[in-house]
Design a protein around this motif. Sequence first.
Motif, PDB file in Angstrom:
ATOM      1  N   ASP B  89       8.169  -1.457 -27.122  1.00 48.65           N
ATOM      2  CA  ASP B  89       7.856  -2.179 -28.370  1.00 48.65           C
ATOM      3  C   ASP B  89       6.428  -2.719 -28.437  1.00 48.65           C
ATOM      4  O   ASP B  89       6.075  -3.419 -29.377  1.00 48.65           O
ATOM      5  CB  ASP B  89       8.867  -3.302 -28.607  1.00 48.65           C
ATOM      6  N   HIS B  91       4.965  -5.060 -27.000  1.00 47.58           N
ATOM      7  CA  HIS B  91       4.954  -6.514 -27.175  1.00 47.58           C
ATOM      8  C   HIS B  91       4.166  -7.174 -26.044  1.00 47.58           C
ATOM      9  O   HIS B  91       4.594  -7.180 -24.907  1.00 47.58           O
ATOM     10  CB  HIS B  91       6.389  -7.037 -27.192  1.00 47.58           C
ATOM     11  N   VAL B  92       3.023  -7.730 -26.410  1.00 49.52           N
ATOM     12  CA  VAL B  92       2.302  -8.579 -25.460  1.00 49.52           C
ATOM     13  C   VAL B  92       2.540 -10.014 -25.923  1.00 49.52           C
ATOM     14  O   VAL B  92       3.089 -10.238 -27.001  1.00 49.52           O
ATOM     15  CB  VAL B  92       0.791  -8.264 -25.435  1.00 49.52           C
ATOM     16  N   PHE B  93       2.129 -10.989 -25.120  1.00 52.37           N
ATOM     17  CA  PHE B  93       2.337 -12.373 -25.546  1.00 52.37           C
ATOM     18  C   PHE B  93       1.313 -12.712 -26.627  1.00 52.37           C
ATOM     19  O   PHE B  93       0.111 -12.777 -26.368  1.00 52.37           O
ATOM     20  CB  PHE B  93       2.261 -13.312 -24.349  1.00 52.37           C
ATOM     21  N   LEU B  94       1.821 -12.900 -27.821  1.00 50.74           N
ATOM     22  CA  LEU B  94       0.967 -12.941 -29.005  1.00 50.74           C
ATOM     23  C   LEU B  94       0.040 -14.153 -29.059  1.00 50.74           C
ATOM     24  O   LEU B  94      -1.071 -14.068 -29.562  1.00 50.74           O
ATOM     25  CB  LEU B  94       1.833 -12.907 -30.268  1.00 50.74           C
ATOM     26  N   ASP B  95       0.517 -15.285 -28.544  1.00 53.90           N
ATOM     27  CA  ASP B  95      -0.297 -16.507 -28.614  1.00 53.90           C
ATOM     28  C   ASP B  95      -1.316 -16.597 -27.485  1.00 53.90           C
ATOM     29  O   ASP B  95      -2.121 -17.515 -27.454  1.00 53.90           O
ATOM     30  CB  ASP B  95       0.606 -17.755 -28.569  1.00 53.90           C
ATOM     31  N   LEU B  96      -1.240 -15.684 -26.541  1.00 52.54           N
ATOM     32  CA  LEU B  96      -2.166 -15.711 -25.414  1.00 52.54           C
ATOM     33  C   LEU B  96      -3.268 -14.671 -25.603  1.00 52.54           C
ATOM     34  O   LEU B  96      -3.047 -13.626 -26.201  1.00 52.54           O
ATOM     35  CB  LEU B  96      -1.428 -15.422 -24.099  1.00 52.54           C
ATOM     36  N   GLU B 103      -4.026 -13.077 -16.647  1.00 53.43           N
ATOM     37  CA  GLU B 103      -3.875 -14.177 -15.673  1.00 53.43           C
ATOM     38  C   GLU B 103      -2.423 -14.376 -15.284  1.00 53.43           C
ATOM     39  O   GLU B 103      -2.102 -14.643 -14.126  1.00 53.43           O
ATOM     40  CB  GLU B 103      -4.439 -15.475 -16.255  1.00 53.43           C
ATOM     41  N   LEU B 104      -1.545 -14.260 -16.280  1.00 53.02           N
ATOM     42  CA  LEU B 104      -0.111 -14.416 -16.005  1.00 53.02           C
ATOM     43  C   LEU B 104       0.355 -13.407 -14.963  1.00 53.02           C
ATOM     44  O   LEU B 104       1.088 -13.739 -14.040  1.00 53.02           O
ATOM     45  CB  LEU B 104       0.687 -14.167 -17.281  1.00 53.02           C
ATOM     46  N   SER B 105      -0.090 -12.178 -15.150  1.00 51.52           N
ATOM     47  CA  SER B 105       0.312 -11.131 -14.216  1.00 51.52           C
ATOM     48  C   SER B 105      -0.319 -11.369 -12.845  1.00 51.52           C
ATOM     49  O   SER B 105       0.333 -11.191 -11.812  1.00 51.52           O
ATOM     50  CB  SER B 105      -0.101  -9.770 -14.767  1.00 51.52           C
ATOM     51  N   LEU B 127     -12.421  -7.171 -25.289  1.00 53.34           N
ATOM     52  CA  LEU B 127     -11.437  -7.936 -26.067  1.00 53.34           C
ATOM     53  C   LEU B 127     -10.879  -9.129 -25.294  1.00 53.34           C
ATOM     54  O   LEU B 127      -9.880  -9.704 -25.696  1.00 53.34           O
ATOM     55  CB  LEU B 127     -10.267  -7.013 -26.446  1.00 53.34           C
ATOM     56  N   ARG B 130      -9.594 -12.169 -27.068  1.00 53.90           N
ATOM     57  CA  ARG B 130      -8.840 -11.997 -28.314  1.00 53.90           C
ATOM     58  C   ARG B 130      -7.340 -12.209 -28.056  1.00 53.90           C
ATOM     59  O   ARG B 130      -6.820 -11.777 -27.031  1.00 53.90           O
ATOM     60  CB  ARG B 130      -9.059 -10.596 -28.895  1.00 53.90           C
ATOM     61  N   SER B 136      -4.537  -4.147 -31.699  1.00 56.09           N
ATOM     62  CA  SER B 136      -3.863  -2.998 -32.319  1.00 56.09           C
ATOM     63  C   SER B 136      -2.806  -2.458 -31.348  1.00 56.09           C
ATOM     64  O   SER B 136      -2.741  -2.886 -30.191  1.00 56.09           O
ATOM     65  CB  SER B 136      -4.887  -1.914 -32.614  1.00 56.09           C
ATOM     66  N   GLU B 139      -4.391  -1.052 -28.215  1.00 59.52           N
ATOM     67  CA  GLU B 139      -4.919  -2.110 -27.345  1.00 59.52           C
ATOM     68  C   GLU B 139      -3.783  -2.843 -26.625  1.00 59.52           C
ATOM     69  O   GLU B 139      -3.906  -3.213 -25.461  1.00 59.52           O
ATOM     70  CB  GLU B 139      -5.747  -3.090 -28.184  1.00 59.52           C
ATOM     71  N   ARG B 147      -1.624  -5.098 -17.327  1.00 56.45           N
ATOM     72  CA  ARG B 147      -0.856  -6.177 -16.687  1.00 56.45           C
ATOM     73  C   ARG B 147       0.020  -5.618 -15.577  1.00 56.45           C
ATOM     74  O   ARG B 147       0.164  -6.215 -14.508  1.00 56.45           O
ATOM     75  CB  ARG B 147       0.056  -6.830 -17.730  1.00 56.45           C
TER      76      ARG B 147
END
Lengths: 328, 230
Positions: B89, B91-96, B103-105, B127, B130, B136, B139, B147
Amino acid sequence: MKRYLNSWSTIIIVFTLLYFLKAFLPAAFLTEVAIYSIYAMGCSFLIGRLGLTSFGQPAFLAFGAYGAGIYLYYFGTNPFVAILVGVLASVVVNMLVGLFFVRLNSSYFTLCNQAFCVVTFFLFQKALVKWTFGDNGLLLISRMDPTPVIDLTSPKGIYLFAFIVAALVWFFYNYLMKRSVFGATCLCVKDNEQKLRFLGYKTYNIKWLAFVIANTTAGLAGALYTVYFCMVNANIASVSSASEAVAISMLGGAGTLFGPLVGTFIFIGLKDIASQFIRHWEVLVGLLLIVVMLAGQKGIVGSLEGYLAKYTAKKSEPTPALTQEGGV
Amino acid sequence: MGTANIVEVKNLNSAYGQSKVIFDVSLQIKPKERLSIVGRNGAGKTTLLKSIASLLNPTSGSVVYDGIELVGKPSYDVARMGLKYIDQDKHVFLDLTVRENLELSSYATGDYDWDKVFKHFPKLKILIDRKGAFLSGGERQMLMIGRAILGDPKVLLIDEPTEGLAPSIVDDLVTTFHELSKDCAIMTVGQNLSFVSRIAERIYAMKEGKLVAEITDEAKIKDNSYSCYL
């Protein structure tokens, strides 16, 4: 580094300005705002950063309040120690309760917290009435000794102390929400818990720790509340006030740094001022909440941050990434 | 087995409630190979991938990774062991931001060597500040793979890697997957046969929850002749 300094300095400026508002507004009102905003901060963190809405916050407020109250009534006279005892009592309860509650999601979490609030109210009103004196409560006005440096038994002292503690709480949450990996993982739990597990994080531990931190903040507010009002009774855990912390968080902007402060200022302001003219002042809070939610569901601070971000984005130069590389 | 196969799946059966989806699937993943599973919609490809990554508990069978049985292990333990799953999907963490996502990874794996991420995906460096919400699809895919490769995983399981991506990005992914497979095994699932033909060294065809064919012949892989099994 500049951003780092800016956020610390913003907190100092906001709380210093608020402190000196006593030249225009009653100190009692501002003290209540400082204490209640600490209470709301925990709830705001849970909603905005973890996506967990709790209608059981009065229970967590009550454990801190009774921890301090019982210490002052039965064991000692130092209000600083009482606050510490209140916080410790709160930590212990939150650690135990959190073990079970963070397993639940969304509506079940919300309702279980509310049920816990009902149980806590019963505990302090009926089950432990021999020690808590139920609705009459523990009266502590003559049981606190003046303290050195900041005298918490004087209105001036508790006013200053409440603001210092509130500022420290804000420093802590600023670090937690904006600077720490833990804060980022909390946000990711809200966004997509399963994806966080793909990266190797045990999300249960993250939720448990966040639950303990948020509700211990409520417990700290409870302990301050006891010392400030020199009394505590079972009504502090009343389920009828369970929605207050949630309403304040949503009004100000859940998950934003200054949302709980703005929300509390408006909420307590309406309660203190509008209640002199309108019997059912809660109607105003309700209407305001509806308007703010319809305006963008981000609360007052959240919406302002959004507008500010758009404004600054328009003013700033486009980045090479946007112009040269383009979207894929 | 340890030296020959990095993952050994034996008689795997999986179901969603009463609905059985995977039937007695057995397969192997060799170290540093590029393996693809192809099949039509509803063939059970994603379910198989999720079962291997411990996101779904199989009803029976075993998944052995690097000599360790994975069935019953939580997905975060499996990820820490070096078997990473990348969802379809995007899905990356949108607010980060990209930086925070990496960094999380890094924090989870203890691997802060981002140069290897930027070597494969130089655009992520541009990026870096961002937010995920403003990336996109291509990206996001780069970021998800970036990650995942932190922590030097031994196996990457990638679900529909080309879905929704522009052809030029798909070309880039082909090169990237060839590069990545020098360090770890890559197993993809999908329906984009031209992409599969360009990356896979071995293919399993899947139909109605069963593996119906294994294609190892390079010529057959290149000319898409395995499509007859779908």
